[in-house]
Design an enzyme around this catalytic site. Sequence first.
Site, PDB file in Angstrom:
ATOM      1  N   PRO A  18       0.771  -1.087   0.070  1.00 28.74           N
ATOM      2  CA  PRO A  18      -0.045   0.091  -0.059  1.00 28.74           C
ATOM      3  C   PRO A  18       0.910   1.237  -0.099  1.00 28.74           C
ATOM      4  O   PRO A  18       1.906   1.412   1.058  1.00 28.74           O
ATOM      5  CB  PRO A  18      -0.574  -0.036   1.115  1.00 28.74           C
ATOM      6  CG  PRO A  18       0.002  -0.915   2.133  1.00 28.74           C
ATOM      7  CD  PRO A  18       0.939  -1.847   1.326  1.00 28.74           C
ATOM      8  N   MET A  19       0.728   2.306  -0.876  1.00 28.18           N
ATOM      9  CA  MET A  19       1.454   3.254  -0.936  1.00 28.18           C
ATOM     10  C   MET A  19       0.422   4.641  -1.126  1.00 28.18           C
ATOM     11  O   MET A  19      -0.031   4.923  -2.000  1.00 28.18           O
ATOM     12  CB  MET A  19       2.589   3.533  -1.748  1.00 28.18           C
ATOM     13  CG  MET A  19       3.632   2.660  -1.467  1.00 28.18           C
ATOM     14  SD  MET A  19       4.985   2.539  -2.814  1.00 28.18           S
ATOM     15  CE  MET A  19       4.328   1.617  -3.767  1.00 28.18           C
ATOM     16  N   CYS A 102       2.219   3.264  10.081  1.00 28.53           N
ATOM     17  CA  CYS A 102       2.511   4.456   9.379  1.00 28.53           C
ATOM     18  C   CYS A 102       3.063   5.475  10.360  1.00 28.53           C
ATOM     19  O   CYS A 102       2.545   5.681  11.385  1.00 28.53           O
ATOM     20  CB  CYS A 102       1.059   5.068   8.832  1.00 28.53           C
ATOM     21  SG  CYS A 102       1.487   6.517   7.950  1.00 28.53           S
ATOM     22  N   LYS A 141      -0.337  -4.955   8.901  1.00 30.69           N
ATOM     23  CA  LYS A 141       0.989  -4.486   8.456  1.00 30.69           C
ATOM     24  C   LYS A 141       1.590  -3.605   9.514  1.00 30.69           C
ATOM     25  O   LYS A 141       1.130  -2.755  10.244  1.00 30.69           O
ATOM     26  CB  LYS A 141       0.851  -3.638   7.249  1.00 30.69           C
ATOM     27  CG  LYS A 141       2.178  -3.366   6.545  1.00 30.69           C
ATOM     28  CD  LYS A 141       2.057  -3.046   5.393  1.00 30.69           C
ATOM     29  CE  LYS A 141       3.295  -2.362   4.564  1.00 30.69           C
ATOM     30  NZ  LYS A 141       3.556  -1.100   5.096  1.00 30.69           N
ATOM     31  N   GLY A 203      10.642  -4.337   2.769  1.00 35.70           N
ATOM     32  CA  GLY A 203      11.588  -3.369   3.123  1.00 35.70           C
ATOM     33  C   GLY A 203      13.027  -3.540   2.347  1.00 35.70           C
ATOM     34  O   GLY A 203      13.705  -4.476   2.316  1.00 35.70           O
ATOM     35  N   ASP A 204      13.155  -2.589   1.309  1.00 36.32           N
ATOM     36  CA  ASP A 204      14.442  -2.422   0.609  1.00 36.32           C
ATOM     37  C   ASP A 204      14.756  -3.519  -0.366  1.00 36.32           C
ATOM     38  O   ASP A 204      15.720  -3.949  -0.804  1.00 36.32           O
ATOM     39  CB  ASP A 204      15.672  -2.226   1.532  1.00 36.32           C
ATOM     40  CG  ASP A 204      15.397  -1.012   2.659  1.00 36.32           C
ATOM     41  OD1 ASP A 204      14.810   0.079   2.160  1.00 36.32           O
ATOM     42  OD2 ASP A 204      15.832  -1.339   3.796  1.00 36.32           O
ATOM     43  N   GLY A 226       7.371  -1.753  -2.300  1.00 37.94           N
ATOM     44  CA  GLY A 226       6.904  -0.777  -2.299  1.00 37.94           C
ATOM     45  C   GLY A 226       7.374   0.432  -3.182  1.00 37.94           C
ATOM     46  O   GLY A 226       7.152   0.267  -4.418  1.00 37.94           O
ATOM     47  N   ARG A 227       8.401   1.168  -2.882  1.00 35.45           N
ATOM     48  CA  ARG A 227       9.003   2.250  -3.430  1.00 35.45           C
ATOM     49  C   ARG A 227       9.590   1.665  -4.865  1.00 35.45           C
ATOM     50  O   ARG A 227       9.676   2.380  -5.909  1.00 35.45           O
ATOM     51  CB  ARG A 227      10.076   2.872  -2.741  1.00 35.45           C
ATOM     52  CG  ARG A 227       9.484   3.610  -1.364  1.00 35.45           C
ATOM     53  CD  ARG A 227      10.530   4.022  -0.675  1.00 35.45           C
ATOM     54  NE  ARG A 227      10.992   2.934   0.214  1.00 35.45           N
ATOM     55  CZ  ARG A 227      12.097   2.779   0.904  1.00 35.45           C
ATOM     56  NH1 ARG A 227      12.757   3.974   1.189  1.00 35.45           N
ATOM     57  NH2 ARG A 227      12.503   1.663   1.534  1.00 35.45           N
TER      58      ARG A 227
END
Length: 323
Positions: A18-19, A102, A141, A203-204, A226-227
Amino acid sequence: MITDISTLLLNKPIILAPMDGYTNIPFRLIIKEMNPDLMFTEFVNSDAVINENKKTLSKIRILNEERPVAIQIFGHRPENMAIAAKIIEEIGPELIDINFGCPAPKVSGHGSGSALLKDLPLVSKICESVVNAVKTPVSAKTRLGWDNSNINILQTAKIFEESGIKFMTLHPRTKVQKFNGKSDWNYIKKVKEQISIPLIGNGDICSPEDALNMFLQTNCDGIMIGREAVKNPWIFKQIKDFLRTGSYTKEIPFDERKRLCLKHFDLSMEYLGEVKGLLEMRKLYQNYFKAIPNLKSFKQKVFCCSNPPEIRDLILNFEDNSE
Ligand SMILES: Cc1cc2nc3c(=O)[nH]c(=O)nc-3n(C[C@H](O)[C@H](O)[C@H](O)COP(=O)(O)O)c2cc1C
């Protein structure tokens, strides 16, 4: 067709994170082309869902062709979270996820998201209220804890397990860390050893090699991206190719980048409308066309223009001027 989450979890899913501000319908339809196993919407405030806030409801609209989809909620009042979950169940996502991670002030500053990691009895109440309110599977999460002196992820994970949460996702940074430093995958391994519900590692992950390492180093049951999905939507396909065959296409050809950017543009016009769609696309050109020498002048022209057909032509006629 509704996908059974238990079956999905058996197959080590690769999941779109989710972003907020990114994982809207156009973005998810772009990622869907890359064959992810599950995608998350942007998170929504449970109180805003109850109040039928128009903008909030537009964030959790889902299309059949993007299934399976998870809708994520945040909040801190167990009763309201339960009511919001019931409303969301009517929309029909395959999964409802609760945000306990968050760090943004607009969320944690109001006692939601990562702020809940300071109050584990409340975490427990929220999980139980939401799980008991709906038939849809519920996941959670989270992060490691508030700060380095208050890492309580093992207790949090046990609470998830005991309150009927179907699976959990861990982004192993603290709230205070935000996105600084490296996420500590050792915690994913440690939590996996201690709990019986499936654990998704996050993560990463920036490459197919990272994805493989995450699985090997942590024994996690799935991974979430994510990113990197924003920077490189092809990452899902690349990871799947790599895990299946040991190789993948590293450099995405310019024509393919242009094709996907055009598709993203068209979807943004269709689903977000001209004004919002053009603004959202401005965040994305640099990802589609990174390392192209004349990207700067392309962006200048596009940013000066507010006419969608003209911008579409600019994208269509954009050429890679590197050697
Ligand atoms: C712009 C942005 C928005 C985010 N919004 C959410 C959100 O709505 N809900 C959530 O649980 N995490 C959110 N996250 C965190 C991501 O889901 C993910 O946990 C984090 O980025 C780490 O994964 P990555 O290294 O693959 O990016 C967001 C992250 C970014 C960068």
